[in-house]
Scaffold this motif. Structure first.
Motif, PDB file in Angstrom:
ATOM      1  N   ASN A   1       5.046   2.750   5.676  1.00  0.00           N
ATOM      2  CA  ASN A   1       4.974   1.688   4.688  1.00  0.00           C
ATOM      3  C   ASN A   1       4.842   1.941   3.166  1.00  0.00           C
ATOM      4  OD1 ASN A   1       5.316   0.583   7.070  1.00  0.00           O
ATOM      5  ND2 ASN A   1       3.449  -0.786   7.071  1.00  0.00           N
TER       6      ASN A   1
ATOM      7  N   SER B   1     -11.546   1.670  -5.365  1.00  0.00           N
ATOM      8  CA  SER B   1     -11.530   0.332  -4.966  1.00  0.00           C
ATOM      9  C   SER B   1     -10.762  -0.561  -6.042  1.00  0.00           C
ATOM     10  CB  SER B   1     -12.681  -0.333  -4.723  1.00  0.00           C
ATOM     11  OG  SER B   1     -12.845  -1.578  -4.580  1.00  0.00           O
ATOM     12  N   PHE B   2      -9.669  -1.191  -5.219  1.00  0.00           N
ATOM     13  CA  PHE B   2      -9.103  -2.361  -6.334  1.00  0.00           C
ATOM     14  C   PHE B   2      -9.765  -3.337  -6.935  1.00  0.00           C
ATOM     15  CE2 PHE B   2      -6.703  -3.217  -2.273  1.00  0.00           C
ATOM     16  CZ  PHE B   2      -7.745  -4.259  -1.813  1.00  0.00           C
ATOM     17  N   PHE B   3     -11.079  -3.571  -6.474  1.00  0.00           N
ATOM     18  CA  PHE B   3     -11.944  -4.427  -6.991  1.00  0.00           C
ATOM     19  C   PHE B   3     -12.493  -4.063  -8.254  1.00  0.00           C
ATOM     20  CE2 PHE B   3     -12.049  -5.941  -2.136  1.00  0.00           C
ATOM     21  CZ  PHE B   3     -11.347  -6.739  -2.603  1.00  0.00           C
TER      22      PHE B   3
ATOM     23  N   HIS C   1     -11.157   2.999   6.161  1.00  0.00           N
ATOM     24  CA  HIS C   1      -9.904   3.555   6.126  1.00  0.00           C
ATOM     25  C   HIS C   1      -9.163   3.439   7.467  1.00  0.00           C
ATOM     26  CE1 HIS C   1     -10.895   7.149   8.515  1.00  0.00           C
ATOM     27  NE2 HIS C   1     -12.276   6.951   8.052  1.00  0.00           N
TER      28      HIS C   1
ATOM     29  N   ASP D   1      -5.419   3.847  -2.774  1.00  0.00           N
ATOM     30  CA  ASP D   1      -6.432   3.280  -1.693  1.00  0.00           C
ATOM     31  C   ASP D   1      -7.923   3.927  -1.848  1.00  0.00           C
ATOM     32  OD1 ASP D   1      -7.253   2.872   1.094  1.00  0.00           O
ATOM     33  OD2 ASP D   1      -5.279   2.355   1.449  1.00  0.00           O
TER      34      ASP D   1
ATOM     35  N   SER E   1      -2.152   2.995   1.993  1.00  0.00           N
ATOM     36  CA  SER E   1      -2.634   3.512   3.251  1.00  0.00           C
ATOM     37  C   SER E   1      -1.674   4.818   3.270  1.00  0.00           C
ATOM     38  CB  SER E   1      -2.374   2.694   4.305  1.00  0.00           C
ATOM     39  OG  SER E   1      -2.817   3.134   5.630  1.00  0.00           O
TER      40      SER E   1
HETATM   41  C1  LIG Z   1      -3.603  -2.829   6.826  1.00  0.00           C
HETATM   42  S1  LIG Z   1      -3.359  -1.667   5.404  1.00  0.00           S
HETATM   43  C2  LIG Z   1      -2.126  -1.859   4.552  1.00  0.00           C
HETATM   44  C3  LIG Z   1      -1.455  -0.522   4.086  1.00  0.00           C
HETATM   45  C4  LIG Z   1       0.189  -0.853   3.516  1.00  0.00           C
HETATM   46  N1  LIG Z   1      -0.191  -1.573   2.176  1.00  0.00           N
HETATM   47  C5  LIG Z   1       1.067  -1.781   4.377  1.00  0.00           C
HETATM   48  O1  LIG Z   1       1.410  -2.893   4.050  1.00  0.00           O
HETATM   49  O2  LIG Z   1       1.045  -1.271   5.446  1.00  0.00           O
HETATM   50  C6  LIG Z   1      -4.936  -2.038   4.243  1.00  0.00           C
HETATM   51  C7  LIG Z   1      -5.041  -0.795   3.207  1.00  0.00           C
HETATM   52  O3  LIG Z   1      -6.008  -1.485   2.189  1.00  0.00           O
HETATM   53  C8  LIG Z   1      -6.849  -0.544   2.033  1.00  0.00           C
HETATM   54  N2  LIG Z   1      -8.146  -1.120   1.151  1.00  0.00           N
HETATM   55  C9  LIG Z   1      -8.830  -2.066   1.464  1.00  0.00           C
HETATM   56  N3  LIG Z   1      -9.747  -2.396   0.657  1.00  0.00           N
HETATM   57  C10 LIG Z   1      -9.549  -1.654  -0.562  1.00  0.00           C
HETATM   58  C11 LIG Z   1     -10.007  -1.743  -1.737  1.00  0.00           C
HETATM   59  N4  LIG Z   1     -10.992  -2.481  -2.164  1.00  0.00           N
HETATM   60  N5  LIG Z   1      -9.619  -0.832  -2.552  1.00  0.00           N
HETATM   61  C12 LIG Z   1      -8.377   0.066  -2.273  1.00  0.00           C
HETATM   62  N6  LIG Z   1      -7.739  -0.089  -0.986  1.00  0.00           N
HETATM   63  C13 LIG Z   1      -8.318  -0.975  -0.199  1.00  0.00           C
HETATM   64  C14 LIG Z   1      -7.169  -0.104   3.325  1.00  0.00           C
HETATM   65  O4  LIG Z   1      -8.125   1.386   3.193  1.00  0.00           O
HETATM   66  C15 LIG Z   1      -6.086   0.115   3.885  1.00  0.00           C
HETATM   67  O5  LIG Z   1      -5.415   1.300   3.579  1.00  0.00           O
END
Ligand SMILES: C[S@@+](CC[C@H](N)C(=O)[O-])C[C@H]1O[C@@H](n2cnc3c(N)ncnc32)[C@H](O)[C@@H]1O
Length: 371
Positions: A67, A136-138, A8, A99, A63
Motif C-alpha cells: 500500500n 508524528s503527523f500531529f 507501529h 510514519d 506504514s
Molecule cells: C493502518 S496503517 C495504514 C497504512 C497505509 N496508509 C495503508 O493505507 O495501508 C496506519 C499507519 O498510521 C501510522 N500512524 C499512526 N499514528 C501516526 C502519527 N501520529 N504520525 C504518523 N503516522 C502515524 C501507523 O504507524 C501506521 O503505519
C-alpha cells in the motif's frame, strides 16, 4: 503510553506482517483512485500557477508494504498522463513517506526498487525521488509551503494518546452502547484536538491551492456508540473479559485498557475542517469495505474459498498486524498475546457465521488549501 515511541504495524513481509495483511486497506485506497487522479490532474492544470517543475507530495502514516507504494505510483501515473495530455514535459515528483519512527522504513526502501509504473509513454515518465520522514503527523514535518499534495489513508483515526477518562468504560475497549457519555465526550475531545492540530500543521506546509486527500476509518451514524463502532472491538473486549473471569488478566488492567482511536462521522470531520478554517472541502464520500476483503485481497493469486472461519482468521491476523499488539503488550505484557488473539478469532468466527457482511466504514475527504 507514548504512541510515538511504541506504535507501529508489524514490519517485514512475512505471514504476520502488515504488508501481508493489509488487503482491505488496499481495497479502500483503490476506491479513492479516481479522487487522487482528479486531484493530481487539477494540480497540474492550476491556471493561476505556473506549471510546477516539481510536484512534492507526502503520504502520512504510510506504514510498509504494497500500500505504501500504491499511492505513489497512482500519483506518478496521473502526472505522466496529465502532462502528456497537456503537451508538457512532466514535472519531477518528490514523494515523502512519513510514519512514526518505529515503522519498518527499511522494507519500504528495499521495495522501492520494484516500483512498477505503468505509464503509457516512457518519455513522459516523471523523475521520482523518495524520502522517508519519521515523526508524528500531529506535529510539523515539512518546511513552510513546501507541499503540493498530501495523502493519508487509514491512519488519522489513530489518536496521539488515550483520552483522559473520568469514568471506567466497563467491559469495553472502545465505544459501545454501554459506554458512559463522559467517555464518548473525552474521545471526541481528543480526536478534535488531534485533527485540528493535524490541519493546523498542514495549513503551514501545504502551499496555497495545494490539495489533500484523506481517507480514514469512520462511521455513518452521529452517535459514536452505534454498532459500527463496536463490531471489530466488541469481540476483542469479550476475549479480554473471559480472560479476567479465568484469572488470566487482572480486572483493573482490563478496566484501564482502551484503544487510542476514534472513528469520526462525516459531520464531525466537516465541522472540524470548517472550525480550523484553512482548507475548503471539495469532496467527501463514505464507502463500506467488507471484512471478507481482508481474506480475498490478501494476495491477488489467493483463490481459496472464503468461508466464515477464514474471514474470522483473516480479520484476526489483520488486527494483530495492525498495531494493537504493541498496545496490548505495553499494557498487559506480551505473554497474553497468543491467547487473546486465539479467543478473538473464535469470537469473530462466531459472529461472522451468524451475521454476514460486516464492514469497515471509510470516509474520504478531498481538501484545498485556501489561497
Ligand atoms: C493502518 S496503517 C495504514 C497504512 C497505509 N496508509 C495503508 O493505507 O495501508 C496506519 C499507519 O498510521 C501510522 N500512524 C499512526 N499514528 C501516526 C502519527 N501520529 N504520525 C504518523 N503516522 C502515524 C501507523 O504507524 C501506521 O503505519
Amino acid at each position: 503510553m507514548d504512541m510515538v515511541k511504541i506504535f507501529h504495524m508489524t514490519g517485514g513481509i512475512g505471514d504476520a506482517s502488515y504488508s501481508s495483511n493489509s488487503g482491505l486497506q488496499r481495497m479502500g485506497i483503490m476506491k479513492t483512485k479516481g479522487v487522487i487522479e482528479q486531484t493530481i490532474s487539477d494540480l497540474c492544470h492550476m491556471s493561476n500557477l505556473k506549471y510546477p517543475k516539481t510536484l512534492v507530495m507526502a503520504d502520512l502514516g504510510c506504514s510498509s508494504g504494497p500500500n505504501t507504494l500504491l499511492v505513489g505510483s497512482m500519483v506518478i501515473n496521473a502526472v505522466a498522463k496529465t502532462s502528456l495530455e497537456m503537451g508538457f514535459k512532466p514535472p519531477e515528483v518528490e514523494i515523502n513517506l512519513n510514519d512514526l519512527p518505529t515503522n519498518d522504513f527499511n522494507t519500504i526502501f528495499v521495495a522501492l526498487q520494484e516500483l512498477q509504473v505503468n505509464s503509457t509513454d516512457e518519455n513522459h515518465q516523471p523523475k521520482c525521488y523518495f524520502t522517508g520522514v519519521p515523526g508524528s503527523f500531529f506535529g510539523r514535518l515539512f518546511a513552510i509551503e513546501s507541499l503540493n499534495f498530501v495523502h493519508s489513508s487509514y491512519s488519522l483515526q489513530w489518536l496521539s494518546k488515550l483520552p483522559e477518562l473520568e469514568e471506567i468504560n466497563k467491559g469495553n475497549i472502545y465505544l459501545s452502547s454501554t459506554t458512559p457519555e463522559s467517555v464518548c465526550r473525552a474521545y471526541f475531545k481528543q480526536f478534535s484536538k488531534d485533527f485540528l492540530g493535524f490541519l493546523r500543521c498542514r495549513s503551514k506546509e501545504v502551499m496555497a491551492g495545494g490539495r489533500m486527500v484523506l481517507t480514514l476509518a469512520g462511521r455513518t451514524t452521529e452517535d459514536p456508540r452505534g454498532e459500527e463502532s463496536n463490531q471489530l472491538w466488541g469481540p476483542f473486549a469479550i476475549a479480554l473479559q473471559d480472560m479476567v473471569f479465568e484469572g488470566l488478566v487482572e480486572e483493573d488492567k482490563f478496566d484501564s485498557f482502551n484503544l487510542p482511536q476514534y472513528t469520526a462521522s462525516p459531520t464531525e470531520i466537516m465541522n472540524l475542517v470548517k472550525m480550523e478554517g484553512s482548507f475548503t472541502i471539495d469532496h467527501l464520500e463514505i464507502f463500506d469495505l467488507k471484512w471478507e476483503d481482508w481474506k480475498r485481497n490478501k494476495t491477488d493469486n489467493d483463490a481459496s474459498e472464503t468461508n466464515d472461519h477464514s474471514v474470522g482468521e483473516a480479520v484476526t491476523k489483520a488486527i494483530r498486524a495492525g498495531g494493537i499488539s504493541q498496545l496490548l503488550a505495553n499494557h498487559f505484557g506480551e505473554e497474553i498475546l497468543d491467547d487473546v488473539f486465539m479467543r478473538y478469532g473464535k469470537n469473530l468466527t462466531d459472529i461472522t457465521s451468524n451475521k454476514k457482511n460486516k464492514t469497515v466504514v471509510s470516509i474520504t475527504v478531498s481538501l484545498t488549501r485556501k489561497i
